[in-house]
Design an enzyme around this catalytic site. Structure first.
Site, short mmCIF file in Angstrom:
data_model
loop_
_atom_site.label_atom_id
_atom_site.label_comp_id
_atom_site.label_asym_id
_atom_site.label_seq_id
_atom_site.Cartn_x
_atom_site.Cartn_y
_atom_site.Cartn_z
N LEU A 277 -9.85 -4.95 1.98
CA LEU A 277 -9.10 -5.82 2.68
C LEU A 277 -7.77 -5.16 3.26
O LEU A 277 -7.51 -4.30 2.45
CB LEU A 277 -8.60 -7.00 1.99
N ASP A 278 -7.40 -5.30 4.32
CA ASP A 278 -6.16 -4.70 5.01
C ASP A 278 -4.86 -5.10 4.16
O ASP A 278 -4.96 -6.09 3.30
CB ASP A 278 -5.87 -5.14 6.33
N LEU A 279 -3.93 -4.45 4.21
CA LEU A 279 -2.44 -4.78 3.52
C LEU A 279 -2.19 -6.17 3.77
O LEU A 279 -1.63 -6.91 2.88
CB LEU A 279 -1.59 -3.70 3.70
N HIS B 208 -10.33 -2.72 10.76
CA HIS B 208 -9.67 -3.65 11.52
C HIS B 208 -10.57 -4.67 12.33
O HIS B 208 -10.13 -5.29 13.27
CB HIS B 208 -8.39 -3.23 12.17
#
Length: 254
Positions: free
Chosen positions: A109-111, A198
């Site tokens: 997962l992204d930050l 993303h």
């Protein structure tokens, strides 16, 4: 044990030893050549010898080798945490675990994305989740700066050509839940079978909408435990371990 079950549980000797000892497959072959490995009391030098970890007694230098039971965990990832083993700037998901040794993330997962993260030291299990060929569904709750109309829902269902990509996205489902507590932003539920860079944010951007918050709810049939607070984790049940790969409802049936 049935004969068919025994056949399915057998594996190459070098593969078994590479998982049951600290040695790589290359190192295991050297040990075999040096007559340091026995199977049921008999010295074996062939790396492709089939063994049953549940039935056969495999010994290295007189010590029996056992496979450690794989670990499978779910973690409620907080905002600002990186899905990596180490990072020089941000805390990582491994920093949140008591014993992260050997674990890897099954789908990052992204930050700034929160929610369900699965981890394991079972490489085959992780590969089945992240492999594009497996089409493992992931469901996200997204907060947007506007309400998607039917044309956006249709674009998600048919696939969207993203910038710098050669192929459109696979069909995805999009369901509008309603306005959030602010009364100005909208919450939607998105289900996809891909994991491009993303991807959710880029798909909405292509439709003129901005993702303000993103939270992963589900991978396969495994749903984030509502009792887990951010940063907390727990082991998966045997049912959940297999549920990741269960067939999903068709995206067109949502």
């Amino acid at each position: 044990m049935k004969a068919s079950d025994s056949a399915r549980s057998q594996q190459r000797l070098d593969r078994f030893l590479s998982h049951a000892s600290p040695f790589s497959r290359k190192e295991v072959r050297r040990l075999l050549h040096a007559s340091r490995v026995t199977v049921n009391g008999e010295v074996v030098k062939k790396s492709d010898r089939q063994v049953d970890p549940e039935q056969d007694i495999v010994e290295l230098d007189g010590q029996r080798c056992h496979l450690a039971r794989p670990r499978y965990l779910m973690l409620h990832k907080p905002y600002g945490v990186v899905c990596a083993n180490t990072d020089g700037e941000h805390p990582t998901v491994m920093d949140l675990l008591d014993n992260p040794e050997g674990l890897s993330v099954a789908g990052r997962l992204d930050l700034d994305t929160t929610g369900l993260v699965l981890l394991s030291d079972d490489g085959d299990w992780i590969h089945r989740i992240i492999s594009p060929r497996r089409s493992c569904q992931k469901t996200y709750l997204a907060t947007l700066d506007g309400k998607p109309d039917q044309s956006v829902i249709d674009q998600f269902a048919s696939g969207i050509m993203l910038r710098s990509e050669k192929h459109p996205t696979a069909p995805a489902s999009l369901a509008v839940i309603g306005q959030d507590e602010t009364g100005t932003d909208y919450q939607v539920e998105v289900t996809l079978i891909e994991g491009r860079y993303h991807q959710v944010k880029r798909m909405f951007a292509a439709c003129g909408l901005k993702v303000l918050k993103l939270h992963r709810l589900r991978i396969g049939h495994v749903v984030l435990d509502s009792e887990l607070q951010e940063g907390q984790s727990r082991y998966l049940s045997e049912q959940e371990v297999s549920d990741v790969f269960k067939s999903q409802v068709s995206l067109n049936e949502r």
